[in-house]
Design an enzyme around this catalytic site. Structure first.
Site, PDB file in Angstrom:
ATOM      1  N   GLY A 197       0.861  -1.196   0.000  1.00 31.26           N
ATOM      2  CA  GLY A 197       0.000   0.000   0.000  1.00 31.26           C
ATOM      3  C   GLY A 197       0.888   1.234   0.000  1.00 31.26           C
ATOM      4  N   ARG A 198       0.337   2.351   0.486  1.00 33.91           N
ATOM      5  CA  ARG A 198       1.107   3.599   0.490  1.00 33.91           C
ATOM      6  C   ARG A 198       2.448   3.440   1.206  1.00 33.91           C
ATOM      7  NH1 ARG A 198      -3.832   5.156   1.908  1.00 33.91           N
ATOM      8  NH2 ARG A 198      -4.995   6.566   0.566  1.00 33.91           N
ATOM      9  N   ILE A 199       2.398   2.837   2.409  1.00 35.55           N
ATOM     10  CA  ILE A 199       3.626   2.737   3.207  1.00 35.55           C
ATOM     11  C   ILE A 199       4.591   1.724   2.569  1.00 35.55           C
ATOM     12  CG2 ILE A 199       4.565   2.121   5.478  1.00 35.55           C
ATOM     13  CD1 ILE A 199       1.923   3.214   6.695  1.00 35.55           C
ATOM     14  N   ARG A 242      -2.556  -8.746  -1.423  1.00 31.66           N
ATOM     15  CA  ARG A 242      -3.703  -9.627  -1.706  1.00 31.66           C
ATOM     16  C   ARG A 242      -4.369  -9.286  -3.042  1.00 31.66           C
ATOM     17  NH1 ARG A 242      -7.782  -7.672   3.144  1.00 31.66           N
ATOM     18  NH2 ARG A 242      -7.485  -5.484   2.690  1.00 31.66           N
ATOM     19  N   SER A 243      -4.302  -8.012  -3.467  1.00 31.18           N
ATOM     20  CA  SER A 243      -4.819  -7.691  -4.805  1.00 31.18           C
ATOM     21  C   SER A 243      -3.637  -7.307  -5.701  1.00 31.18           C
ATOM     22  CB  SER A 243      -5.811  -6.532  -4.716  1.00 31.18           C
ATOM     23  OG  SER A 243      -5.191  -5.430  -4.094  1.00 31.18           O
ATOM     24  N   ILE A 269       6.531  -2.816  11.047  1.00 29.18           N
ATOM     25  CA  ILE A 269       6.184  -1.433  11.405  1.00 29.18           C
ATOM     26  C   ILE A 269       4.668  -1.236  11.322  1.00 29.18           C
ATOM     27  CG2 ILE A 269       8.353  -0.288  10.806  1.00 29.18           C
ATOM     28  CD1 ILE A 269       5.520  -0.337   8.312  1.00 29.18           C
ATOM     29  N   ARG A 274       1.247  -3.519  12.630  1.00 27.83           N
ATOM     30  CA  ARG A 274       0.572  -3.757  13.900  1.00 27.83           C
ATOM     31  C   ARG A 274       1.101  -5.063  14.465  1.00 27.83           C
ATOM     32  NH1 ARG A 274      -0.397   0.789  14.036  1.00 27.83           N
ATOM     33  NH2 ARG A 274      -2.392   1.870  14.089  1.00 27.83           N
ATOM     34  N   GLU A 290       0.941  -4.131  23.245  1.00 28.31           N
ATOM     35  CA  GLU A 290       1.693  -2.935  23.675  1.00 28.31           C
ATOM     36  C   GLU A 290       1.110  -2.379  24.968  1.00 28.31           C
ATOM     37  OE1 GLU A 290       1.866  -0.162  20.379  1.00 28.31           O
ATOM     38  OE2 GLU A 290       2.541  -1.742  19.045  1.00 28.31           O
ATOM     39  N   HIS A 321       6.966   1.963  19.232  1.00 30.44           N
ATOM     40  CA  HIS A 321       5.947   2.456  18.291  1.00 30.44           C
ATOM     41  C   HIS A 321       6.235   3.919  17.905  1.00 30.44           C
ATOM     42  CE1 HIS A 321       1.617   1.642  16.841  1.00 30.44           C
ATOM     43  NE2 HIS A 321       2.146   2.591  16.104  1.00 30.44           N
ATOM     44  N   GLY A 337       6.726   4.947  14.749  1.00 30.35           N
ATOM     45  CA  GLY A 337       6.444   5.148  13.320  1.00 30.35           C
ATOM     46  C   GLY A 337       6.219   6.590  12.881  1.00 30.35           C
TER      47      GLY A 337
END
Ligand code: 8YV
Length: 314
Positions: free
Chosen positions: A152-154, A175-176, A232, A234, A263, A281, A283
């Site tokens: 995705g974006r990240i 997945r896609s 990075i 979850r 966490e 965490h 990020g």
């Protein structure tokens, strides 16, 4: 606003709303969760504020809140179906978090492969006996293969950094079908394929039920013994017990983690391992980024209360 946020966010919110900022940094208690839904027209929650189906049930017909404008891209702490059932809109802050989160992925890749955490501990301990040619040899990064799980974006921002900055080849699982990963990259059909091919495996998928323990013992067994694993996204995406076991058995070489299953609890076994880099965490932990996230959440509220579609409805 359920936590203290940067000043600019409160300022902007106050220009448009009667804004209240809860001063505590801890997640909302059960009582506060139901109170937030019953006493406010809108809530700006963060990671850790568990708006579960039970919370929406407990509030029942007394829900005053019309929108939860989440501070952050990940919203697995909000039961979106339960929210929708009582006509509560949910929004998030994509885009604002992308570069900072990708930067932390690269930080972890570099630290874990070049033994930076271990080296820093050695210097601080006062036990460093000086340079020698075979001291603390890590793994070379440039030219290696990166495997991204979740393009995705990240994921794309991580691939861009690895390709342009470190001449890395990129393979990925998504997945896609991803038509354009932004840099030359090969989409593989299976997670195992990525595990087998990559020198670095980085996870950047959303958390929640769909991805729970997506990375398991099978994945670690398929990785190279020299492999570096980075998460990075979850914590619940990774079976932490399987990760501990893979590191103990030498199925993978090292790991860099920014997120954990429970966490702020971090498994004691990981704490004791020199070849594991552990971050709290971080990020998106940069002032400009947190400001941007907050302003984006407020923009969603403004649009919503002007009767428009909020730009980042999930
Ligand atoms: C945020 C994140 O700090 O945006 C996200 O999904 O994981 C973090 O970097 C956190 O979510 C704030 O609520």
């Amino acid at each position: 606003m359920t936590r203290p946020l940067p000043d600019k966010v409160l300022e902007k919110a106050s220009e448009h709303f009667e804004a209240v900022m809860r001063p505590s940094t801890t997640p909302l208690s059960d009582e506060e969760l139901t109170g937030a839904l019953m006493d406010f027209d809108a809530v700006l929650p963060t990671l850790g504020d568990l708006f579960s189906a039970d919370v929406f049930d407990a509030v029942g017909g007394h829900c005053r809140a019309q929108i939860l404008a989440n501070f952050g891209v990940g919203y697995n702490h909000i039961d979106v179906h339960a929210a929708r059932a009582v006509r509560v809109e949910v929004t998030n802050t994509p885009g604002a978090v992308t570069d900072a989160t990708a930067d932390i992925a690269l930080t972890l890749m570099l630290m874990a492969s070049r033994r930076a955490g271990e080296g820093e501990r050695l210097v601080r301990s006062g036990d460093w006996e000086g340079w020698h040619p075979t001291q603390m040899l890590g793994q070379h990064v440039t030219g290696k293969t990166l495997g991204v799980v979740g393009m995705g974006r990240i994921g794309k921002a991580i691939a861009k950094r690895a390709h342009h900055g470190f001449d890395m080849d990129v393979v990925f699982f998504n997945r896609s079908t991803v038509e354009d990963a932004g840099v030359p990259a090969r989409q593989l059909e299976t997670l195992e394929g990525v595990a087998k091919t990559a020198d670095f495996v980085v996870v950047s998928v959303p958390g929640g039920a769909d991805t729970h323990h997506l990375i398991d013992a099978k994945m670690f067994s398929a990785m190279k013994a020299t492999g570096v694993f980075v998460n990075i996204s979850r914590g619940d995406v990774v079976d932490e017990k399987a990760l501990v076991s893979a590191l103990k058995k030498g199925k993978i070489a090292s790991a860099g983690l920014d997120v954990y299953e429970n966490e702020p609890e971090v498994p004691q076994a990981l704490m004791g391992m020199e070849n594991v880099v552990l971050l709290p965490h971080l990020g998106t932990a940069a002032l400009e980024v947190r400001e941007q996230m907050g302003l984006m959440a407020v923009d969603n509220l403004i649009a919503f209360f002007e009767g428009k579609a909020p730009p980042n409805a999930v």
